[in-house]
Design a protein around this motif. Structure first.
Motif, short mmCIF file in Angstrom:
data_model
loop_
_atom_site.label_atom_id
_atom_site.label_comp_id
_atom_site.label_asym_id
_atom_site.label_seq_id
_atom_site.Cartn_x
_atom_site.Cartn_y
_atom_site.Cartn_z
N GLY A 27 0.38 -1.29 -0.20
CA GLY A 27 0.11 -0.01 -0.01
C GLY A 27 1.14 1.17 0.08
N PRO A 28 0.39 2.33 -0.04
CA PRO A 28 0.97 2.89 0.16
C PRO A 28 1.82 3.78 1.22
CG PRO A 28 -1.53 4.24 -0.09
CD PRO A 28 -1.56 2.54 -0.01
N GLY A 29 1.33 3.61 2.61
CA GLY A 29 1.81 4.10 3.86
C GLY A 29 1.54 3.33 4.63
N GLU A 30 2.37 3.37 5.76
CA GLU A 30 1.74 2.55 7.21
C GLU A 30 0.84 2.65 7.66
OE1 GLU A 30 4.00 3.93 10.38
OE2 GLU A 30 6.10 3.84 9.21
N LEU A 31 0.26 3.81 7.19
CA LEU A 31 -1.41 3.56 7.98
C LEU A 31 -2.28 2.15 6.72
CD1 LEU A 31 -3.67 4.28 9.67
CD2 LEU A 31 -4.40 6.23 8.33
N PHE A 32 -1.85 2.35 5.36
CA PHE A 32 -2.08 1.55 4.63
C PHE A 32 -1.39 0.48 3.87
CE2 PHE A 32 -5.40 1.04 0.70
CZ PHE A 32 -6.21 -0.32 1.26
N PRO A 33 -1.22 -0.36 4.71
CA PRO A 33 0.29 -0.68 4.01
C PRO A 33 -0.22 -1.88 3.10
CG PRO A 33 -0.20 -2.09 5.84
CD PRO A 33 -0.93 -0.74 6.35
N TRP A 34 -1.15 -2.73 3.17
CA TRP A 34 -1.33 -3.41 1.61
C TRP A 34 -2.97 -3.37 1.55
CZ3 TRP A 34 2.31 -6.82 0.62
CH2 TRP A 34 3.60 -6.34 1.20
N LEU A 35 -3.11 -3.75 -0.07
CA LEU A 35 -4.64 -3.38 -1.03
C LEU A 35 -4.82 -4.50 -1.24
CD1 LEU A 35 -3.24 -2.15 -4.13
CD2 LEU A 35 -3.12 -0.22 -2.66
N VAL A 36 -5.92 -4.63 -2.42
CA VAL A 36 -5.42 -5.96 -3.32
C VAL A 36 -6.81 -5.07 -4.58
CG1 VAL A 36 -7.55 -7.24 -3.71
CG2 VAL A 36 -6.90 -7.27 -1.70
N ARG A 37 -5.93 -5.73 -5.79
CA ARG A 37 -6.00 -5.17 -6.88
C ARG A 37 -7.10 -6.77 -7.46
NH1 ARG A 37 -4.04 -0.17 -7.85
NH2 ARG A 37 -1.76 0.50 -6.84
N ASP A 38 -8.28 -6.18 -8.45
CA ASP A 38 -8.31 -7.33 -9.48
C ASP A 38 -7.59 -7.10 -10.85
OD1 ASP A 38 -8.86 -5.03 -10.77
OD2 ASP A 38 -10.91 -4.39 -10.47
N ASP A 39 -8.38 -8.18 -11.77
CA ASP A 39 -7.31 -8.23 -12.88
C ASP A 39 -6.59 -7.36 -13.49
OD1 ASP A 39 -5.81 -10.05 -14.26
OD2 ASP A 39 -7.71 -10.07 -15.84
N ALA A 40 -7.79 -6.10 -13.67
CA ALA A 40 -7.04 -4.72 -14.12
C ALA A 40 -6.46 -3.88 -13.54
CB ALA A 40 -8.78 -4.06 -14.79
N GLY A 41 -5.70 -4.16 -12.24
CA GLY A 41 -5.21 -3.86 -11.91
C GLY A 41 -5.55 -2.79 -10.92
N ARG A 42 -6.98 -2.31 -10.75
CA ARG A 42 -7.67 -1.85 -10.00
C ARG A 42 -7.53 -2.13 -8.70
NH1 ARG A 42 -10.71 -1.86 -14.35
NH2 ARG A 42 -11.92 -3.37 -13.34
N GLU A 43 -7.54 -1.30 -7.51
CA GLU A 43 -7.82 -1.46 -6.10
C GLU A 43 -9.21 -1.85 -5.41
OE1 GLU A 43 -8.58 0.09 -2.25
OE2 GLU A 43 -6.91 1.52 -3.23
N VAL A 44 -9.46 -3.29 -5.51
CA VAL A 44 -11.19 -3.31 -5.03
C VAL A 44 -11.59 -2.27 -3.97
CG1 VAL A 44 -12.04 -5.57 -4.50
CG2 VAL A 44 -10.55 -5.73 -5.70
N GLU A 45 -12.22 -1.24 -3.32
CA GLU A 45 -12.31 -0.46 -3.10
C GLU A 45 -13.17 -1.20 -1.77
OE1 GLU A 45 -15.18 3.55 -2.90
OE2 GLU A 45 -14.98 2.53 -4.12
N SER A 46 -14.10 -2.30 -1.52
CA SER A 46 -15.10 -2.89 -1.03
C SER A 46 -13.58 -3.62 0.62
CB SER A 46 -15.54 -3.44 -0.80
OG SER A 46 -14.93 -5.08 -1.65
N VAL A 47 -12.29 -4.26 -0.54
CA VAL A 47 -11.57 -4.24 0.63
C VAL A 47 -11.11 -3.66 1.09
CG1 VAL A 47 -9.76 -5.61 0.34
CG2 VAL A 47 -12.04 -6.91 -0.68
#
Length: 392
Positions: A16-36
């Motif tokens: 992720g972009p920083g310590e407050l959000f260290p990991w994120l989930v992207r879909d097959d198109a490379g977009r962030e899965v907003e709900s997750v």
């Protein structure tokens, strides 16, 4: 779904972009899965660790891959999709298990050297339970804001939750039936490395750094990641202590270190040099100097264990330290709990349990002793004894 085919390898867990959000989930198109992403942000705002965020991200990526495979939106998921997830996890092969070399012990068997079970080819029950917990928490979060399905797709034992919410800490833990689709998670007894095997394992260490690392592990009882985070200023040479950042509370706490471990540590620092700017003590030996990671330390342990035909892990070193402390007659169980930094003394008490491997010598003496003969008091008439108890 019965795990006969692999889930589509769509999406990924990325930093992720920083310590407050260290990991994120992207879909097959490379977009962030907003709900997750919204759920993981809420998780981090609740003071969860980055490792917890990463673990939940992978669990939710697996859940979304199931939804993508059956073409169901996350807002319309039902218990049927949860059953598909559990069915797939219970029968599919875990890709992490495919890293073992040919000729090794088959999955699910028992290692004859250590007596430890080799990991099965599929997903463990604890992994399935953790995945269900992550998915249920995801839908509880969105349900709080009026999003998602009306009913949580992960079933839960409501009677258990209600009883535990009002349980007195001095009362015994009540027993309840597992909720639907929840696996039975076995209680694993911690296994310490016997002294003879410990000596053989220590002799397999190929350099001063590795010997110092093992000596510090088994004398401090620190967890793997905790000890690897020790910096030069965290070593208290005069009082024989190390300061570590605790895994659970993330508070800086002290752990003991034996004189032998400190001697190996001093020899390693003399050989490798002191870290710059109060850097990490444990560093790589080849190429650009970098902090020694958990995966590198794990690989050191794996190579040494494989050479002995064993399957010991880094966490077994903590089990070994805990077992030695718990069986020392000069230390009370409360003192051992303080050293190991267990939240509950019942966790420390697990290390007082005696296993069959600890009774080999006593059992050998037992089998060699003659069977005791029955002798009756001379005052009894032998005919009466035979009539009551039969011929002896």
């Amino acid at each position: 779904m019965e795990g006969r085919v692999g889930l589509p390898t769509l999406g990924a867990v990325v930093a992720g972009p920083g310590e407050l959000f260290p990991w994120l989930v992207r879909d097959d198109a490379g977009r962030e899965v907003e709900s997750v992403g919204n759920y993981l942000r809420d998780l981090m705002l609740g003071d969860a660790s980055a490792l917890t965020c990463r673990s939940y991200a992978y669990d939710l990526l697996r859940w979304f891959r199931v939804l993508w495979a059956v073409d169901v939106g996350w807002e319309r998921a039902t218990e049927a999709e949860t059953a598909a997830l559990v069915g797939w996890l219970r029968s599919a092969r875990n890709p992490q298990r495919r890293r073992s070399k040919d000729g090794g012990h088959p999955p699910g068997s028992v290692n004859p050297v250590t007596g430890k079970q080799v990991s099965a080819a599929g997903y463990a029950s604890a992994t399935i339970a953790h995945n269900l917990t992550a998915v249920r928490g995801f839908y509880e979060f969105h349900g709080h804001f009026g999003r998602g399905p009306v009913a949580n797709p992960v079933p839960e034992n409501t009677a258990r939750r209600a009883a535990l919410a009002h349980r007195s800490p001095i009362e015994a833990m009540p027993r309840f039936r597992r909720a639907r689709l929840r696996p039975k998670v076995p209680v694993r007894r911690p296994r310490a490395i016997p002294d003879a095997q410990w000596d053989a394992l220590f002799a397999r260490m190929g350099c001063t750094r590795d010997r110092a690392l093992l000596a510090c592990y088994v004398s401090s009882g620190a967890r793997a990641s905790e000890l690897l985070g020790v910096r030069l200023g965290d070593v208290d040479w005069s009082d024989a202590r190390l300061w570590v950042v605790s895994k659970g509370s993330r508070v800086r706490q002290q752990v003991p270190a034996s004189p032998e471990a400190l001697a190996y540590l001093a020899a390693y620092l003399e050989e490798a040099g002191l870290p710059q700017d109060n850097g990490p003590v444990w560093r790589t030996r080849r190429g650009v100097v970098r902090p020694l990671t958990y995966w590198a330390a794990r690989r050191i342990m794996q190579r040494a264990s494989a050479a002995l035909g064993a399957n010991w892990t880094l966490h077994d070193l903590r089990h070994t330290a805990a077992t030695r402390l718990a069986r020392d007659p000069e230390l009370t169980l409360v003192e051992v709990q303080t050293i190991l930094r267990h939240a509950h003394i019942t966790t420390t008490a697990l290390y007082t349990v005696v296993g069959i491997e600890d009774l080999v010598d006593k059992l050998a003496e037992h089998y060699q002793r003659p069977r005791p003969t029955v002798r009756w008091n001379p005052g009894y008439d032998p005919a009466d004894v035979e009539a009551v108890f039969g011929a002896q």
